[in-house]
Scaffold this active site. Structure first.
Site, PDB file in Angstrom:
ATOM      1  N   HIS A 256       0.818  -1.217   0.000  1.00 24.61           N
ATOM      2  CA  HIS A 256       0.000   0.000   0.000  1.00 24.61           C
ATOM      3  C   HIS A 256       0.855   1.272   0.000  1.00 24.61           C
ATOM      4  CE1 HIS A 256      -3.768   1.844  -0.097  1.00 24.61           C
ATOM      5  NE2 HIS A 256      -4.303   1.449   1.039  1.00 24.61           N
TER       6      HIS A 256
ATOM      7  N   ASP B 174      -2.090   2.068  -4.767  1.00 23.18           N
ATOM      8  CA  ASP B 174      -3.344   2.521  -4.161  1.00 23.18           C
ATOM      9  C   ASP B 174      -4.414   1.448  -4.285  1.00 23.18           C
ATOM     10  OD1 ASP B 174      -2.173   4.968  -3.573  1.00 23.18           O
ATOM     11  OD2 ASP B 174      -2.805   5.858  -5.481  1.00 23.18           O
TER      12      ASP B 174
END
Length: 436
Positions: free
Chosen positions: A408, A412
């Site tokens: 992450h 995204d």
């Protein structure tokens, strides 16, 4: 006769040290030339060390789990001829199989002159073992009687034992011929948790210490790095693979003799190649220390594989240049090499994105751990036939979940979802996989 020292050889590719994971010999063994002495591990590749000479093992220079530098002595042998060791040289002081020094004989004290009382005691016959005075109270440690031997006890004793859940076969009796008394029951109960129940159930308080070595240690280190340094996001999507399974069955039925049998994996690999063409940032390695994303043009897909030694990840290099059957053939070849332990270091490294699958054991959903320093991993869950509403009725469909994790820090959630949805579209309409 002479002595020959074997040093850890250079196992290639700039490796400076290796972990000793297995000894095939012990001190005193006679070995022939080319006998495998030990196995060492570098990264995830295991290398066997053969003997270059015939001889007898005198000394082993490391323990299982030790990290040994290239060029360090690991074995000393007694050989015919001069060997490669000078006569005055000696093995290192600390070895795993060094023989302990011989114990010095303790001089026996001079015997004291016999006393009249001692002569008198010798003259008296020893009491009979059957006599209560001779036996006294028997030891209550362990089973006191042979298998099948019936314990001697009164009805009152048997009733008490039954109510307390005591197996009288485990109680030592202090009475004549081993007869069990109430005092014997009390002594047995005083032993606490060691009491043996009639049911046969017993507590097990044993603890076994297992050293984490070899591949298991490599896996532990890799998983620790991945989970401590990568903030994972996992995205689960349901895939209808009914059409894909029909196509796969048809292709396998009509396949040529020179083509391998197709599984789901080659289709998924080709779908990933197409999805990566749209989102090349998913096919990357993240150097978080330098703050650089290495985005690769070649798609090198790691296939997480369970072996008798543990989890390894052989890599299908340049999947973008392989068709469906070439992907299948390479997966089969690498899987066999991984299971047999013959996979090379090059075949177990260099992946840019990974597939993990437990096959029929895959569960409904998983949370795969990213293969650091990659940024994505695709997890395949088991396939199940489920009723699916088509707008007018429920129809049996072959359904499968993809559980995929992403780094992450650089991927995204939206990009992760787009990537998985593209793979979903390709697998649910498999003809698109063949469209350039």
């Amino acid at each position: 006769m002479g002595e020959h020292i074997i040093k850890l050889p250079d196992v290639g590719e700039g490796v400076a040290e290796a972990e000793l994971v297995e000894w095939h010999v012990k001190v005193g063994d006679l070995v022939r030339e080319d006998t495998v002495l030990a196995a060492v591990m570098t990264d995830k590749a295991t290398v066997e060390i053969p003997s270059p000479v015939d001889g007898e093992i005198l000394w082993l220079g490391a323990e299982i789990g030790d990290t040994v530098a290239i060029g360090s002595p690991i074995v000393r042998l007694k050989v015919a001829g001069e060997g490669n060791v000078k006569p005055e040289s000696s093995p290192p002081a600390e070895t795993i199989n060094a023989e302990p020094p011989a114990k010095l004989a303790t001089p026996k004290p001079e015997a004291a002159p016999p006393s009249p009382k001692a002569d008198e005691a010798k003259a008296k016959p020893a009491p009979s073992p059957a006599s209560p005075k001779a036996t006294g109270r028997l030891s209550v440690s362990g089973a006191p009687r042979a298998e099948g031997e019936k314990p001697l006890a009164s009805p009152a004793i048997r009733l008490r034992a039954r109510e307390a859940g005591i197996d009288l076969r485990q109680v030592a009796g202090s009475g004549p011929a081993g007869r069990i008394s109430h005092e014997d029951i009390d002594a047995f109960l005083a032993r606490g948790p060691q009491v043996a129940k009639i049911s046969g159930l017993a507590r097990n308080d044993s603890i076994e210490d297992i050293k984490v070595i070899g591949l298991r240690r490599k896996i532990a280190e890799k998983m620790t790095i991945a989970k401590s340094r990568i903030p994972h996001i996992t995205y689960v999507e349901e895939i209808d693979v009914t059409a894909l399974e029909d196509l796969r069955a048809a292709l396998n039925k009509e396949k040529r003799a020179d083509r391998p049998k197709l599984t789901l994996l080659p289709f998924l690999m080709r779908a990933m190649v197409k999805a990566i063409a749209d989102q090349p940032n998913l096919n990357a390695l993240f150097d978080d220390e330098a703050g650089i994303i290495h985005q690769h043009g070649g798609v090198h897909i790691g296939i997480a594989a369970q072996t008798p030694s543990g989890l390894v990840v052989p890599v299908v290099k340049h999947a973008e240049a392989r068709d469906l059957w070439e992907c299948a053939a390479e997966v089969n070849r690498l899987a066999e090499a991984a299971k047999s332990g013959t996979a090379t270091r090059d075949e177990l490294s260099g992946s840019t994105i990974t597939i993990t699958s437990l096959g029929a054991m895959g569960g409904v959903a998983t949370t795969p751990v990213i293969n650091h320093p990659e940024v994505a991993i695709i997890g395949v869950n088991k396939m199940m036939v489920r009723p699916v509403w088509d707008g007018t009725q429920f129809m049996p469909r072959k359904m499968m979940n993809l559980s995929s994790s992403f780094d992450h820090r650089v991927i995204d959630g939206w990009d992760a979802a787009v990537f998985v949805q593209r793979i979903k579209t390709l697998l649910e309409t498999p003809a698109l996989i063949f469209v350039d």
